[in-house]
Design a protein around this motif. Sequence first.
Motif, PDB file in Angstrom:
ATOM      1  N   PRO A  28      36.996  67.568  36.227  1.00 34.55           N
ATOM      2  CA  PRO A  28      38.050  66.489  36.448  1.00 34.55           C
ATOM      3  C   PRO A  28      37.908  65.775  35.276  1.00 34.55           C
ATOM      4  CG  PRO A  28      36.253  66.205  38.040  1.00 34.55           C
ATOM      5  CD  PRO A  28      36.150  67.587  37.244  1.00 34.55           C
ATOM      6  N   LEU A  29      39.019  65.071  34.669  1.00 31.52           N
ATOM      7  CA  LEU A  29      38.965  64.138  33.646  1.00 31.52           C
ATOM      8  C   LEU A  29      38.064  63.046  34.189  1.00 31.52           C
ATOM      9  CD1 LEU A  29      42.488  64.286  32.496  1.00 31.52           C
ATOM     10  CD2 LEU A  29      40.816  64.734  31.160  1.00 31.52           C
ATOM     11  N   PRO A  30      37.298  62.320  33.353  1.00 30.72           N
ATOM     12  CA  PRO A  30      36.492  61.138  33.623  1.00 30.72           C
ATOM     13  C   PRO A  30      37.318  60.150  33.912  1.00 30.72           C
ATOM     14  CG  PRO A  30      36.431  61.416  31.536  1.00 30.72           C
ATOM     15  CD  PRO A  30      37.022  62.645  31.747  1.00 30.72           C
ATOM     16  N   ALA A  75      32.080  55.861  21.088  1.00 30.95           N
ATOM     17  CA  ALA A  75      31.777  56.685  22.190  1.00 30.95           C
ATOM     18  C   ALA A  75      33.089  57.156  23.012  1.00 30.95           C
ATOM     19  CB  ALA A  75      30.971  55.731  23.157  1.00 30.95           C
ATOM     20  N   LEU A  76      34.024  56.417  23.253  1.00 29.46           N
ATOM     21  CA  LEU A  76      35.211  56.996  23.897  1.00 29.46           C
ATOM     22  C   LEU A  76      35.635  58.224  23.156  1.00 29.46           C
ATOM     23  CD1 LEU A  76      37.099  53.972  25.184  1.00 29.46           C
ATOM     24  CD2 LEU A  76      36.179  55.861  26.592  1.00 29.46           C
ATOM     25  N   PHE A  77      36.154  58.292  21.852  1.00 28.78           N
ATOM     26  CA  PHE A  77      36.411  59.144  21.283  1.00 28.78           C
ATOM     27  C   PHE A  77      35.693  60.444  21.227  1.00 28.78           C
ATOM     28  CE2 PHE A  77      37.392  61.696  17.487  1.00 28.78           C
ATOM     29  CZ  PHE A  77      38.900  61.857  17.722  1.00 28.78           C
ATOM     30  N   GLY A  78      34.197  60.220  21.109  1.00 24.47           N
ATOM     31  CA  GLY A  78      33.242  61.378  21.338  1.00 24.47           C
ATOM     32  C   GLY A  78      33.316  62.137  22.677  1.00 24.47           C
ATOM     33  N   ASP A  79      33.556  61.067  23.681  1.00 24.02           N
ATOM     34  CA  ASP A  79      33.621  62.021  24.869  1.00 24.02           C
ATOM     35  C   ASP A  79      35.244  62.846  24.898  1.00 24.02           C
ATOM     36  OD1 ASP A  79      31.830  60.610  25.874  1.00 24.02           O
ATOM     37  OD2 ASP A  79      32.739  58.957  27.088  1.00 24.02           O
ATOM     38  N   PHE A  80      36.298  62.119  24.294  1.00 27.36           N
ATOM     39  CA  PHE A  80      37.543  62.983  24.503  1.00 27.36           C
ATOM     40  C   PHE A  80      37.249  64.180  23.591  1.00 27.36           C
ATOM     41  CE2 PHE A  80      41.299  63.541  21.653  1.00 27.36           C
ATOM     42  CZ  PHE A  80      42.136  63.860  22.892  1.00 27.36           C
TER      43      PHE A  80
END
Length: 396
Positions: free
Chosen positions: A332-334, A347-352
Amino acid sequence: MSFRLLHSADWHLGRTFFNVSLLDDQAHVLEQLVALARDTRADALVIAGDVYDRAVPPADAVRLLDETLKRLALDLSLAVVIIAGNHDSAERLGFGAALMEERRCFLRGPLDTALRPIEIPGRDGAARFYPLPYAEPAEVREHLANPDLHSQDAALGALVAGLGKLPRDLPNIAVCHCFVTGGAICESERPLSVGGAGQVSADRFAGFDYAALGHLHRPQAIGARVHYSGSLLKYSFSEASHTKSISLVDLGDDSLRIERIGLRPRRDLRVLEGHLADLLAGPPPGESADDYLLVRLLDTGALLDPMGRLREVYPNALHLERPALERTGGGPLPDLGREQLARGDEALFGDFFAQVTGSPLAPDQQAVLHQVLGDLRRREREAGSTRLVPAAADNA
Ligand SMILES: [Mn+2]
């Protein structure tokens, strides 16, 4: 005695592929079929269903069949046996059948007139054909007034039983459009029904000397005497590895010999895999740039108009896949809650990035990202009012 038969099926005249009409490609291989009929001095040609791609075919597909039959039946005096497949309209395909039968072109669609055996004399003995065109079990139930036929297998069994005991004086050839259990499928065949009820047992053809089948698009044999000629062309990328052919069948007193004669398509249909820059260098010697292509790009980074640039080299590139950009995680998407957002843009872009590509940002990619975000923030400060990047925790 011996009888020489050309077996073909699944012409699907009028088919389009990714919005490209395949009519010129079909005409190209039908030229080869006509030449083959002439050169092999065949006694008959069988087309085992799916002559057209749809019940109401486009006018130029009708014209191509008309022209091809004229050359085979009139110019070469070849006997032709055609049955309806699940893509054809049995009624429409059967138009003019009684008239055409005068010139040994046997069109068999609707069950009420289709099942009569056809005896065809050859140069060195005759053969007897049993047309078994595609029909839904409900149509067979009605035709035979037998309410118990609920599967393709039961329906075919009843139709074959209705033929009675086959006389052994001539080779008996079944012509049928069906899915025999054990056959290999591909993506361009329309399922005959949901679940297993669409399949028939090869044993239904046990009484015949040869079963000339249509429906499965890969040329294949199921046992010694049950054969699919395969389709005229590759009609899906799942068939990229197929070699399409016409089967040349010699039926002797006690012998059966089958040779698959390959068709040379106007354009091949292939899967091309590699990095954009390498592919743009053009095809290696021996490969045509005009083939119909599914291009699988291995690049992970952003690419500007990859399809447009590929088509400058490969004008018939039809479909693009970027396997590296397909989500690999599958989970599932976080949930982007307040806490998650507070971690900041990097950090968000790294997760994406990890979510989409399946691997984390490499240090050099991380550095590029850091620089781009830094530049944006600097410009934002200089511009004063317009916010290019939302305020985030690591701005503080
Ligand atoms: Mn078909």
